[in-house]
Every structure is written in C-alpha cells, then in structure tokens.
Write a protein that holds these residues in place. Structure first.
Motif, PDB file in Angstrom:
ATOM      1  N   UNK A  34       0.816  -1.209   0.000  1.00 17.48           N
ATOM      2  CA  UNK A  34       0.000   0.000   0.000  1.00 17.48           C
ATOM      3  C   UNK A  34       0.852   1.261   0.000  1.00 17.48           C
ATOM      4  N   UNK A  35       1.919   1.250   0.772  1.00 16.36           N
ATOM      5  CA  UNK A  35       2.821   2.398   0.773  1.00 16.36           C
ATOM      6  C   UNK A  35       3.494   2.566  -0.584  1.00 16.36           C
ATOM      7  N   UNK A  36       3.904   1.464  -1.190  1.00 14.47           N
ATOM      8  CA  UNK A  36       4.536   1.526  -2.514  1.00 14.47           C
ATOM      9  C   UNK A  36       3.557   2.034  -3.568  1.00 14.47           C
ATOM     10  N   UNK A  37       2.286   1.748  -3.397  1.00 15.94           N
ATOM     11  CA  UNK A  37       1.282   2.192  -4.362  1.00 15.94           C
ATOM     12  C   UNK A  37       1.175   3.712  -4.403  1.00 15.94           C
ATOM     13  N   UNK A  38       1.552   4.386  -3.337  1.00 15.07           N
ATOM     14  CA  UNK A  38       1.485   5.840  -3.327  1.00 15.07           C
ATOM     15  C   UNK A  38       2.561   6.469  -4.224  1.00 15.07           C
ATOM     16  N   UNK A  39       3.596   5.717  -4.588  1.00 19.95           N
ATOM     17  CA  UNK A  39       4.657   6.252  -5.457  1.00 19.95           C
ATOM     18  C   UNK A  39       4.079   6.761  -6.771  1.00 19.95           C
ATOM     19  N   UNK A  40       3.188   5.981  -7.355  1.00 22.08           N
ATOM     20  CA  UNK A  40       2.602   6.361  -8.643  1.00 22.08           C
ATOM     21  C   UNK A  40       1.848   7.689  -8.528  1.00 22.08           C
ATOM     22  N   UNK A  41       1.097   7.849  -7.459  1.00 23.93           N
ATOM     23  CA  UNK A  41       0.341   9.084  -7.240  1.00 23.93           C
ATOM     24  C   UNK A  41       1.297  10.262  -7.047  1.00 23.93           C
ATOM     25  N   UNK A  42       2.334  10.079  -6.283  1.00 19.67           N
ATOM     26  CA  UNK A  42       3.275  11.168  -6.013  1.00 19.67           C
ATOM     27  C   UNK A  42       3.996  11.612  -7.285  1.00 19.67           C
ATOM     28  N   UNK A  43       4.367  10.677  -8.154  1.00 20.19           N
ATOM     29  CA  UNK A  43       5.000  11.071  -9.413  1.00 20.19           C
ATOM     30  C   UNK A  43       4.010  11.817 -10.308  1.00 20.19           C
ATOM     31  N   UNK A  44       2.745  11.421 -10.276  1.00 24.58           N
ATOM     32  CA  UNK A  44       1.731  12.122 -11.065  1.00 24.58           C
ATOM     33  C   UNK A  44       1.608  13.583 -10.637  1.00 24.58           C
ATOM     34  N   UNK A  45       1.670  13.830  -9.322  1.00 22.72           N
ATOM     35  CA  UNK A  45       1.616  15.204  -8.815  1.00 22.72           C
ATOM     36  C   UNK A  45       2.809  16.027  -9.287  1.00 22.72           C
TER      37      UNK A  45
END
Length: 74
Positions: free
Chosen positions: A32-43
């Motif tokens: 779940x923590x790793x899944x946030x990487x994709x969102x952070x790069x999108x920002x």
C-alpha cells in the motif's frame, strides 16, 4: 540511476522503510505504501513505470519515470 532521453531509471536493492516495517512486524502494509509512489510522481507531472518491488518479495524496485507529456516512451 541511468540516463534516458524519455526519463530516468532507478534500481533499488534495499529500502529502509521496507526493512523497518519488516522489523516491526508490519510487512503487509508495504504494498500500500509503494502504491502511493505512482500518485506522487503524477503530482510532479511524471508517470511511473515499475514491474518489481521489494515489498512483494522481489529483489529490486525498478523505477522508470517519464514526463507525463511523453506520448510513447520506449
């Protein structure tokens, strides 16, 4: 890190967050923590391409980050 005209490659063979969660007995939260990487790069106007993560028990986290305006990254 490896230079690429369309973006940047990163290969991690260790992760301090993953190691900490394993030591504390909470490895199940890592995907779940790793899944946030994709969102952070999108920002940051990027697109993350990743096939492997240490959190899934694989031996590497492979990141390829390209700008969100790149039409057909190779």
């Amino acid at each position: 890190m490896q230079a690429d005209p369309a973006g940047s490659f990163y290969y991690f063979t260790s992760c301090p967050i993953c190691a900490c969660m394993n030591r504390m007995g909470y490895p199940e939260i890592m995907p779940g923590l790793c899944a946030t990487d994709e969102v952070m790069f999108r920002y940051q106007h990027g697109t993350l391409h990743r096939e492997h993560t240490l959190a899934r028990g694989e031996n590497v986290c492979d990141y390829w980050v390209v700008g969100d305006k790149v039409k057909d990254p190779k």
